[in-house]
Design an enzyme around this catalytic site. Structure first.
Site, PDB file in Angstrom:
ATOM      1  N   ASP A 105     -11.255  -8.349  -8.250  1.00 33.05           N
ATOM      2  CA  ASP A 105      -9.853  -8.290  -7.856  1.00 33.05           C
ATOM      3  C   ASP A 105      -9.134  -9.512  -8.413  1.00 33.05           C
ATOM      4  O   ASP A 105      -9.768 -10.537  -8.659  1.00 33.05           O
ATOM      5  CB  ASP A 105      -9.701  -8.242  -6.331  1.00 33.05           C
ATOM      6  CG  ASP A 105      -8.329  -7.694  -5.954  1.00 33.05           C
ATOM      7  OD1 ASP A 105      -8.166  -6.469  -5.942  1.00 33.05           O
ATOM      8  OD2 ASP A 105      -7.416  -8.505  -5.736  1.00 33.05           O
TER       9      ASP A 105
ATOM     10  N   ARG B  69      -7.999   0.825 -12.672  1.00 34.24           N
ATOM     11  CA  ARG B  69      -8.643   1.137 -11.385  1.00 34.24           C
ATOM     12  C   ARG B  69      -9.600   2.314 -11.495  1.00 34.24           C
ATOM     13  O   ARG B  69      -9.713   3.114 -10.563  1.00 34.24           O
ATOM     14  CB  ARG B  69      -7.587   1.451 -10.308  1.00 34.24           C
ATOM     15  CG  ARG B  69      -6.727   0.276  -9.920  1.00 34.24           C
ATOM     16  CD  ARG B  69      -7.357  -0.477  -8.750  1.00 34.24           C
ATOM     17  NE  ARG B  69      -6.590  -1.654  -8.416  1.00 34.24           N
ATOM     18  CZ  ARG B  69      -5.750  -1.734  -7.385  1.00 34.24           C
ATOM     19  NH1 ARG B  69      -5.587  -0.701  -6.593  1.00 34.24           N
ATOM     20  NH2 ARG B  69      -5.114  -2.848  -7.152  1.00 34.24           N
TER      21      ARG B  69
ATOM     22  N   ARG C   8     -11.303   4.357  -5.010  1.00 34.22           N
ATOM     23  CA  ARG C   8     -11.492   5.268  -3.873  1.00 34.22           C
ATOM     24  C   ARG C   8     -11.371   6.740  -4.199  1.00 34.22           C
ATOM     25  O   ARG C   8     -11.741   7.579  -3.385  1.00 34.22           O
ATOM     26  CB  ARG C   8     -10.513   4.889  -2.756  1.00 34.22           C
ATOM     27  CG  ARG C   8     -10.963   3.660  -1.986  1.00 34.22           C
ATOM     28  CD  ARG C   8      -9.898   3.175  -1.038  1.00 34.22           C
ATOM     29  NE  ARG C   8      -8.718   2.768  -1.790  1.00 34.22           N
ATOM     30  CZ  ARG C   8      -7.673   2.133  -1.280  1.00 34.22           C
ATOM     31  NH1 ARG C   8      -7.634   1.861  -0.002  1.00 34.22           N
ATOM     32  NH2 ARG C   8      -6.649   1.802  -2.036  1.00 34.22           N
TER      33      ARG C   8
ATOM     34  N   TYR D 265       1.571 -13.492  -4.287  1.00 31.71           N
ATOM     35  CA  TYR D 265       0.671 -13.233  -3.153  1.00 31.71           C
ATOM     36  C   TYR D 265       0.424 -14.505  -2.351  1.00 31.71           C
ATOM     37  O   TYR D 265       0.349 -14.479  -1.121  1.00 31.71           O
ATOM     38  CB  TYR D 265      -0.666 -12.661  -3.640  1.00 31.71           C
ATOM     39  CG  TYR D 265      -0.576 -11.201  -4.021  1.00 31.71           C
ATOM     40  CD1 TYR D 265      -0.628 -10.208  -3.057  1.00 31.71           C
ATOM     41  CD2 TYR D 265      -0.417 -10.819  -5.345  1.00 31.71           C
ATOM     42  CE1 TYR D 265      -0.537  -8.865  -3.396  1.00 31.71           C
ATOM     43  CE2 TYR D 265      -0.330  -9.478  -5.703  1.00 31.71           C
ATOM     44  CZ  TYR D 265      -0.382  -8.511  -4.720  1.00 31.71           C
ATOM     45  OH  TYR D 265      -0.284  -7.193  -5.064  1.00 31.71           O
TER      46      TYR D 265
ATOM     47  N   ARG E   6     -19.017   1.378  -1.202  1.00 25.99           N
ATOM     48  CA  ARG E   6     -18.206   0.459  -0.412  1.00 25.99           C
ATOM     49  C   ARG E   6     -18.632   0.492   1.050  1.00 25.99           C
ATOM     50  O   ARG E   6     -18.658  -0.541   1.720  1.00 25.99           O
ATOM     51  CB  ARG E   6     -16.726   0.796  -0.525  1.00 25.99           C
ATOM     52  CG  ARG E   6     -15.884  -0.402  -0.122  1.00 25.99           C
ATOM     53  CD  ARG E   6     -14.432  -0.092  -0.082  1.00 25.99           C
ATOM     54  NE  ARG E   6     -14.111   0.715   1.074  1.00 25.99           N
ATOM     55  CZ  ARG E   6     -12.936   0.754   1.640  1.00 25.99           C
ATOM     56  NH1 ARG E   6     -11.955   0.031   1.144  1.00 25.99           N
ATOM     57  NH2 ARG E   6     -12.713   1.513   2.677  1.00 25.99           N
TER      58      ARG E   6
HETATM   59  O1  CP3 Z   1      -9.447  -1.367 -12.788  1.00 29.20           O
HETATM   60  C1  CP3 Z   1     -10.551  -1.453 -12.222  1.00 29.20           C
HETATM   61  O2  CP3 Z   1     -11.276  -0.457 -11.998  1.00 29.20           O
HETATM   62  C2  CP3 Z   1     -11.087  -2.821 -11.819  1.00 29.20           C
HETATM   63  C3  CP3 Z   1     -10.884  -3.186 -10.486  1.00 29.20           C
HETATM   64  C4  CP3 Z   1      -9.591  -3.801  -9.993  1.00 29.20           C
HETATM   65  C5  CP3 Z   1      -9.285  -3.825  -8.614  1.00 29.20           C
HETATM   66  N1  CP3 Z   1      -8.157  -4.554  -8.436  1.00 29.20           N
HETATM   67  C6  CP3 Z   1     -10.096  -3.201  -7.570  1.00 29.20           C
HETATM   68  C7  CP3 Z   1      -9.492  -2.936  -6.264  1.00 29.20           C
HETATM   69  C8  CP3 Z   1      -8.568  -4.476 -10.656  1.00 29.20           C
HETATM   70  C9  CP3 Z   1      -8.365  -4.694 -12.140  1.00 29.20           C
HETATM   71  C10 CP3 Z   1      -7.683  -4.963  -9.656  1.00 29.20           C
HETATM   72  C11 CP3 Z   1      -6.508  -5.804  -9.933  1.00 29.20           C
HETATM   73  C12 CP3 Z   1      -5.489  -5.980  -8.889  1.00 29.20           C
HETATM   74  N2  CP3 Z   1      -5.672  -6.258  -7.571  1.00 29.20           N
HETATM   75  C13 CP3 Z   1      -4.107  -6.012  -9.130  1.00 29.20           C
HETATM   76  C14 CP3 Z   1      -3.474  -5.864 -10.472  1.00 29.20           C
HETATM   77  C15 CP3 Z   1      -3.508  -4.470 -10.928  1.00 29.20           C
HETATM   78  C16 CP3 Z   1      -2.508  -3.582 -10.287  1.00 29.20           C
HETATM   79  O3  CP3 Z   1      -2.947  -2.609  -9.648  1.00 29.20           O
HETATM   80  O4  CP3 Z   1      -1.315  -3.838 -10.432  1.00 29.20           O
HETATM   81  C17 CP3 Z   1      -3.454  -6.269  -7.901  1.00 29.20           C
HETATM   82  C18 CP3 Z   1      -1.971  -6.341  -7.682  1.00 29.20           C
HETATM   83  C19 CP3 Z   1      -4.458  -6.433  -6.933  1.00 29.20           C
HETATM   84  C20 CP3 Z   1      -4.269  -6.789  -5.501  1.00 29.20           C
HETATM   85  C21 CP3 Z   1      -4.820  -5.742  -4.648  1.00 29.20           C
HETATM   86  N3  CP3 Z   1      -6.160  -5.497  -4.478  1.00 29.20           N
HETATM   87  C22 CP3 Z   1      -4.114  -4.825  -3.846  1.00 29.20           C
HETATM   88  C23 CP3 Z   1      -2.599  -4.744  -3.759  1.00 29.20           C
HETATM   89  C24 CP3 Z   1      -5.068  -4.042  -3.186  1.00 29.20           C
HETATM   90  C25 CP3 Z   1      -4.829  -3.004  -2.141  1.00 29.20           C
HETATM   91  C26 CP3 Z   1      -4.451  -1.746  -2.833  1.00 29.20           C
HETATM   92  C27 CP3 Z   1      -5.002  -0.547  -2.132  1.00 29.20           C
HETATM   93  O5  CP3 Z   1      -4.949   0.505  -2.775  1.00 29.20           O
HETATM   94  O6  CP3 Z   1      -5.470  -0.652  -0.969  1.00 29.20           O
HETATM   95  C28 CP3 Z   1      -6.335  -4.443  -3.632  1.00 29.20           C
HETATM   96  C29 CP3 Z   1      -7.627  -3.848  -3.259  1.00 29.20           C
HETATM   97  C30 CP3 Z   1      -8.399  -3.204  -4.340  1.00 29.20           C
HETATM   98  N4  CP3 Z   1      -8.692  -3.772  -5.545  1.00 29.20           N
HETATM   99  C31 CP3 Z   1      -9.048  -1.936  -4.267  1.00 29.20           C
HETATM  100  C32 CP3 Z   1      -9.745  -1.774  -5.480  1.00 29.20           C
HETATM  101  C33 CP3 Z   1     -10.641  -0.634  -5.866  1.00 29.20           C
HETATM  102  C34 CP3 Z   1      -9.044  -1.003  -3.067  1.00 29.20           C
HETATM  103  C35 CP3 Z   1      -9.939  -1.627  -2.062  1.00 29.20           C
HETATM  104  C36 CP3 Z   1     -10.733  -0.651  -1.267  1.00 29.20           C
HETATM  105  O7  CP3 Z   1     -11.778  -0.155  -1.761  1.00 29.20           O
HETATM  106  O8  CP3 Z   1     -10.320  -0.416  -0.134  1.00 29.20           O
END
Ligand code: CP3
Length: 345
Positions: free
Chosen positions: A77, A27, A31, A154, A40
């Site tokens: 994602d 990640r 944010r 999911y 964003r």
């Molecule tokens: O690593 C990176 O920089 C690449 C980007 C990336 C994102 N999601 C961006 C993201 C990657 C590799 C993911 C994978 C992802 N997404 C996973 C597996 C990795 C892990 O963390 O276990 C999972 C379970 C998801 C599902 C997901 N997407 C969730 C649970 C959420 C909400 C989490 C939160 O913090 O709100 C997301 C959204 C998400 N994916 C964000 C980002 C930067 C936050 C969204 C935002 O900007 O509001």
């Protein structure tokens, strides 16, 4: 495509010698970076950001412009696949991901199609092509997908939030055949998606099995690992693969036995133990507790040294956190982490 100017990350995945331990951060675009929040906001929402290749490319490169990281990861994602299958993804701040049409009846499985990576998911491939062009060989680009089990949780639960997985586990124990049918379709979708990312230019692929650790040992092998092994086999030797099961510390040997290039370790694992258990079978990626980034910088430096020491000398370590960086982290602390890894021990 230009040759890579920095191939430390790929060398470490192949267990070849490197001048210093390569690192990237799960990640890393997110944010905690003010420039990410600004982009964003321009996009309007997270999904539009993912679906607009120019903006996805911009945020992919942001952490690399700030820190001397050794790899980029595609900004996207794991939920793009179920979204493309028609489940209707929404992602609201503070609520997390939600599907408007989750899988509640086995009859819905027959209606699911394997998305065309250059069709419904073309925006991802366009982002990969654009990022590769903009990176111009600076560092390798990592592509990724969710593990079939994690995607299925999911799809069945309808979103995140319930970490008991009541519905998904009901399928494990009461409807295993239905679950296997769902996992087979998701696995085929993941394989086609990752092959297309490879064709579009990514240099390595990672499978995020975020919820594999919620399963009992036998169920993990049957419902998660089995399908990740099929993915590794389908991808072959052509591209290095990293498998990461959060909470999978008990099963590291079995994960390595899939033939993946590297096993991702969360922070509950000792890298010294992991290395003893896995030997020279594959590389290791990890595993600093992301919570350490909230500590004062001298503590971060001490813990980085401890992580590097735990792996010890020799090739095959990609430094990373044990899970994703959280939005509350001070970017200066990330800079200190990167510098400490590069200084080494
Ligand atoms: O690593 C990176 O920089 C690449 C980007 C990336 C994102 N999601 C961006 C993201 C990657 C590799 C993911 C994978 C992802 N997404 C996973 C597996 C990795 C892990 O963390 O276990 C999972 C379970 C998801 C599902 C997901 N997407 C969730 C649970 C959420 C909400 C989490 C939160 O913090 O709100 C997301 C959204 C998400 N994916 C964000 C980002 C930067 C936050 C969204 C935002 O900007 O509001």
């Amino acid at each position: 495509m230009s040759a890579l100017k920095n191939d430390r990350f790929l060398r470490a995945l192949h267990r070849q010698p490197v001048d210093r331990t390569p690192l990237w951060i799960m990640r890393q675009a997110g944010r905690y970076l003010p420039e990410y929040r600004a982009t964003r906001q321009r996009a309007g929402d997270f999904l539009t950001l993912c679906k607009t290749p120019d903006l996805a490319c911009e945020v992919t490169l942001q952490p690399l412009d700030r820190f001397p990281l050794d790899a980029a990861i595609l900004f996207s994602d794991i939920l793009t696949i179920p979204d493309a299958m028609g489940l209707g993804l929404t992602l609201d701040e503070g609520v997390g991901p939600r599907f408007t049409s989750p899988i509640r009846e086995p009859a819905q499985i027959a209606r699911l199609g394997v998305p065309d990576p250059e069709g419904e998911l073309r925006y991802v491939m366009d982002a990969v092509r654009l990022i590769k062009r903009e990176l111009d060989g600076r560092v390798p680009l990592i592509g990724f997908a969710g593990s079939p089990w994690t995607l299925a949780t999911y799809m069945i639960e309808g979103g995140g939030g319930d970490h008991d997985f009541k519905r998904a586990k009901q399928w494990v124990y009461a409807q295993p055949d239905d679950l296997h049918r769902l996992l087979a379709i998701v696995t085929e979708s993941v394989i086609q998606y990752l092959r297309a990312q490879r064709a579009a230019g990514v240099d390595a692929l990672m499978v995020f099995d975020t919820w594999g650790g919620a399963l009992a040992a036998d169920a993990y092998r049957a419902f998660s690992l089995n399908y990740m092994a099929q993915i590794v086999e389908a991808l072959g030797d052509e591209v290095p693969t990293i498998l990461f099961t959060k909470g999978g510390g008990h099963w590291l040997e079995a994960i390595a036995d899939t033939g993946c290039s590297a096993v991702g370790c969360d922070w509950t694992v000792s890298l010294a133990d992991a290395r003893r258990r896995i030997g020279s079978r594959c590389a290791l990626q990890g595993n600093l507790d992301p919570a350490i980034l909230r500590a004062p910088i001298p503590v971060i430096e001490r813990e980085v040294a401890a992580t590097l020491n735990a792996f010890g000398a020799g090739p095959g370590h990609v430094f990373n956190l044990g899970h994703g960086i959280t939005p509350d982290i001070n970017p200066d602390h990330v800079a200190a982490l990167v510098a400490a890894v590069h200084r080494g021990i």
